[in-house]
Design an enzyme around this catalytic site. Sequence first.
Site, PDB file in Angstrom:
ATOM      1  N   ARG A 257       0.816  -1.218   0.000  1.00 53.81           N
ATOM      2  CA  ARG A 257       0.000   0.000   0.000  1.00 53.81           C
ATOM      3  C   ARG A 257       0.853   1.274   0.000  1.00 53.81           C
ATOM      4  NH1 ARG A 257      -3.727  -0.243   4.865  1.00 53.81           N
ATOM      5  NH2 ARG A 257      -2.054  -1.483   5.756  1.00 53.81           N
TER       6      ARG A 257
ATOM      7  N   LYS B  96     -19.996   3.963  -8.695  1.00 54.85           N
ATOM      8  CA  LYS B  96     -19.436   2.633  -8.929  1.00 54.85           C
ATOM      9  C   LYS B  96     -19.029   2.423 -10.381  1.00 54.85           C
ATOM     10  CE  LYS B  96     -21.553  -1.068  -7.425  1.00 54.85           C
ATOM     11  NZ  LYS B  96     -20.736  -1.950  -6.566  1.00 54.85           N
TER      12      LYS B  96
ATOM     13  N   GLY C 148     -28.283   3.033  13.352  1.00 52.34           N
ATOM     14  CA  GLY C 148     -27.536   1.974  14.029  1.00 52.34           C
ATOM     15  C   GLY C 148     -26.243   2.428  14.657  1.00 52.34           C
TER      16      GLY C 148
ATOM     17  N   GLU D 292     -23.130   0.186  17.831  1.00 52.93           N
ATOM     18  CA  GLU D 292     -22.186  -0.563  16.970  1.00 52.93           C
ATOM     19  C   GLU D 292     -20.717  -0.259  17.238  1.00 52.93           C
ATOM     20  OE1 GLU D 292     -23.373  -0.563  12.789  1.00 52.93           O
ATOM     21  OE2 GLU D 292     -25.499  -0.559  13.317  1.00 52.93           O
TER      22      GLU D 292
ATOM     23  N   TRP E  22     -20.422  -7.468  -1.007  1.00 55.73           N
ATOM     24  CA  TRP E  22     -19.167  -6.857  -0.578  1.00 55.73           C
ATOM     25  C   TRP E  22     -18.097  -7.891  -0.270  1.00 55.73           C
ATOM     26  CZ3 TRP E  22     -21.725  -2.408   2.786  1.00 55.73           C
ATOM     27  CH2 TRP E  22     -22.161  -1.404   1.912  1.00 55.73           C
TER      28      TRP E  22
ATOM     29  N   HIS F 254     -32.684  -1.173   6.188  1.00 56.64           N
ATOM     30  CA  HIS F 254     -32.161   0.137   5.819  1.00 56.64           C
ATOM     31  C   HIS F 254     -31.422   0.018   4.490  1.00 56.64           C
ATOM     32  CE1 HIS F 254     -29.900   3.830   5.733  1.00 56.64           C
ATOM     33  NE2 HIS F 254     -28.798   3.120   5.642  1.00 56.64           N
TER      34      HIS F 254
ATOM     35  N   GLU G 160     -32.493   6.780   2.161  1.00 58.55           N
ATOM     36  CA  GLU G 160     -31.867   8.082   1.970  1.00 58.55           C
ATOM     37  C   GLU G 160     -32.773   8.960   1.112  1.00 58.55           C
ATOM     38  OE1 GLU G 160     -27.834   7.906   0.488  1.00 58.55           O
ATOM     39  OE2 GLU G 160     -28.227   9.649  -0.751  1.00 58.55           O
TER      40      GLU G 160
ATOM     41  N   HIS H 215     -24.178  12.743   5.367  1.00 58.54           N
ATOM     42  CA  HIS H 215     -22.972  12.837   4.539  1.00 58.54           C
ATOM     43  C   HIS H 215     -22.300  14.188   4.678  1.00 58.54           C
ATOM     44  CE1 HIS H 215     -25.861  10.005   2.853  1.00 58.54           C
ATOM     45  NE2 HIS H 215     -24.809   9.247   2.665  1.00 58.54           N
TER      46      HIS H 215
HETATM   47  N1  GLN Z   1     -26.475  -0.061  10.683  1.00 58.69           N
HETATM   48  C1  GLN Z   1     -25.444   0.474   9.858  1.00 58.69           C
HETATM   49  C2  GLN Z   1     -24.914   1.756  10.462  1.00 58.69           C
HETATM   50  O1  GLN Z   1     -25.631   2.480  11.013  1.00 58.69           O
HETATM   51  C3  GLN Z   1     -25.928   0.758   8.475  1.00 58.69           C
HETATM   52  C4  GLN Z   1     -24.893   1.388   7.596  1.00 58.69           C
HETATM   53  C5  GLN Z   1     -25.174   1.258   6.127  1.00 58.69           C
HETATM   54  O2  GLN Z   1     -26.245   0.876   5.734  1.00 58.69           O
HETATM   55  N2  GLN Z   1     -24.231   1.568   5.289  1.00 58.69           N
HETATM   56  O3  GLN Z   1     -23.777   2.090  10.376  1.00 58.69           O
HETATM   57 ZN    ZN Z   2     -26.964   3.660   4.848  1.00 56.17          ZN
END
Ligand code: GLN
Ligand code: ZN
Length: 779
Positions: A19, A133, A457, A509, A586, A666, A690, A719
């Site tokens: 890297r 993307k 979350g 989280e 992913w 979500h 969103e 964002h």
């Molecule tokens: N639960 C995840 C968070 O809040 C969802 C993130 C996502 O969808 N990219 O971070």
């Molecule tokens: Zn999200």
Amino acid sequence: MNATVSFATLGVPRIGRRRELKKALESYWSGQSSADDLEKTAREIRAANWREQAALGVTRIPSNDFSLYDHVLDTCAMVGAVPPRYGWRGGRVSLDTYFAMARGSESRGDAGCGHPGHGHGHGEGVGALEMTKWFDTNYHFMVPELSDDQRFALSSTKPVDHFEEAKALGIHTRPALLGPVTFLKLAKTDDAGFDPLALLPGLLAVYEDVLRRLAAAGADWVQIDEPALALDLLPNERDALRFAYDRLVGAAPGLKIMLATYFGPLGDNLGTAASLPVAGLHVDLVRGADELPHVLAAARSDAVLSLGVIDGRNVWRADLGAILDRIEPVVTARGAGLVEIAPSCSLLHVPIDLDLEDALDVDVKGWLAFAVQKIGELSVLSRALGEGRESVAEELGAAQAAIEARRASPRVNDTGVRARIAGLDASAARRKGAFAERRKAQAGRLSLPAFPTTTIGSFPQTSEVRKARSANAKGALSSADYEAFLREETERAVRWQEEIGLDVLVHGEFERNDMVQYFGEQLSGFVFTKHAWVQSYGSRYVRPPIVFGDVSRPEPMTVAWWRYAQSLTTKPMKGMLTGPVTILNWSFVRDDQPRAETCRQIALAIRDEVADLEAAGAAMIQIDEAALREGLPLRRRDWAAYLDWAVECFRLCSSGVADETQIHTHMCYSEFNDIIEAIGAMDADVISIETSRSRMELLGAFETYKYPNEIGPGVYDIHSPRVPATQEMTDLLKLALARLSAGQIWVNPDCGLKTRKWDEVRPALVNMVAAAKELRASA
Ligand code: GLN
Ligand code: ZN
């Protein structure tokens, strides 16, 4: 005996084995090192790549595949497509201008949800180009921004400079350029009615100039990539390809063009591709495996065919014997001089070298091939084609043995998982009650106010959180101390949510490194690497999990954290999971069974976790499907089949629960109008999406489609570092009320808050709760 068959790589990873490029870029951006230092590192990476390919015997070594940030951005610089806001006055595009287009000129708030493509360039100062993307890969490119009176001029001679640079090292390269038609197709203009293809003639003048300069520098071949040929094309786009290549083949007599298509079969674009007057055509025979006979029938008899037989998108060793069975007849029929072999696409999308992995599971390691190993495979194929299979009998035997070991391994085949899938019936993917009944049952259990408030979350992953995690990983912080630290963080977040009056809480989280990795690490059938980085965008690289075998969940993954968080409060605490489609999209996924099948297995593993959360008492479980839309196939006609199994997998993981358990999901992309019915078919009780950045425009989808369940259109754009005022959010909610009924609406941010700072999150969520209260009062 045949003459030798050339082999190409089409492009190799450009981040450096360790890297190096990331470190050099970040040090330059932070002002710690100079442009010369950056250029020195970049040169070293290029030289190492060229030398390594030369040592491995690559016949067509690419140049100009290296980029400091992104090859589409490089093309913008090459043709002078620099939007006016960067204050560029023509001439060579400087490094500062280049990075301003990549990253914005000052502090930018492009935090997003931690995965790229979900928001970019919302900062102060001059905003970056948009990012999106690259086809259906997890690589992201900078979207060219063109105006209807766009002028093009040669503004970077990088393709020629790098050709000369390699030449000075004694290495003759085949420069790679992004094709003009794909470039225009990926571009956006401020005027939606204007088709960028109208700019083709002006653009071609620059390309002609570049080709002439390359020829003058000594190039005999150039690779021009037109992956747009793997998309649905309109007649005028096909005409544009003809127009472009009619002109480009005449630009520099003696310079031959290898036109490269990849990421899918050519399908109805085959006729167009095959009729272009170029000297060579590269086709993706991994994704377009069935197309070979049609390509052979359509290709001009004097064109060099480049057969993309090694998977440039995945990490598995190839079945070399099977490949030879397919391509030996082609070489016999066309002659070795008119055939080349290559990866399906540039090797940019795979990690560099498997040999760096000293701690990888030895079985799995034997089944893998990264870029260096894939070049080795091409070399074996090339020798087998030129000198006969006997000349590489040992290598072919080893490849065969690896394939067989993988196929037979008990690590890959879990009869329990297979029996369980075989025993599924349709009811497994259906909730017990219809939404109306579930809604009643859930309302009885939860007694939430109208316009309930919640978050997605995650809470800020502060530097303390990240420091503690890495200290724990390095052994500097004991697991007991790390755990205690996480408990404190969680408790603080829960107390604070109660204090500001959120209705449905999350644990934050803090214990998660990444929303996919966290789960992959606890599932059977996954492995993780130490050094297998691939570029996601710019200096951001990811190490995707590798799904090698049947997937199952040996033990609960999140229940202890949920239980702890719920014990701190009487408010409902959402269980928080990542969905099967997102985990799949992913990861590097096994190639020995359909993706749908692997996804189903992941769905069952998540279903087990859902069941355990429910049994522990969770009244609400959120299953994130951030990447569901990302997995859409490139061609429209393949969408329905994908959405069918993707939706089925979501339903499979979420349908085992009682009616009174509320399932949330979500999704964090902003374009869902064209798949809204599939989203409805997921049948989550509540979805958060969103919408705030587009001022609820996205809810336009609901004009014709009545979304049946409950929905939280994000009112806080996470964002951006900006804190939205209460009034702004009530205004957005009123816009939502025009499309949705009051009883349907939840109040929440756009996405998780992990990339934001507490100083932003605190006031924003206080305002958000106030907005919900205002709405309740006025309703
Ligand atoms: N639960 C995840 C968070 O809040 C969802 C993130 C996502 O969808 N990219 O971070
Ligand atoms: Zn999200």
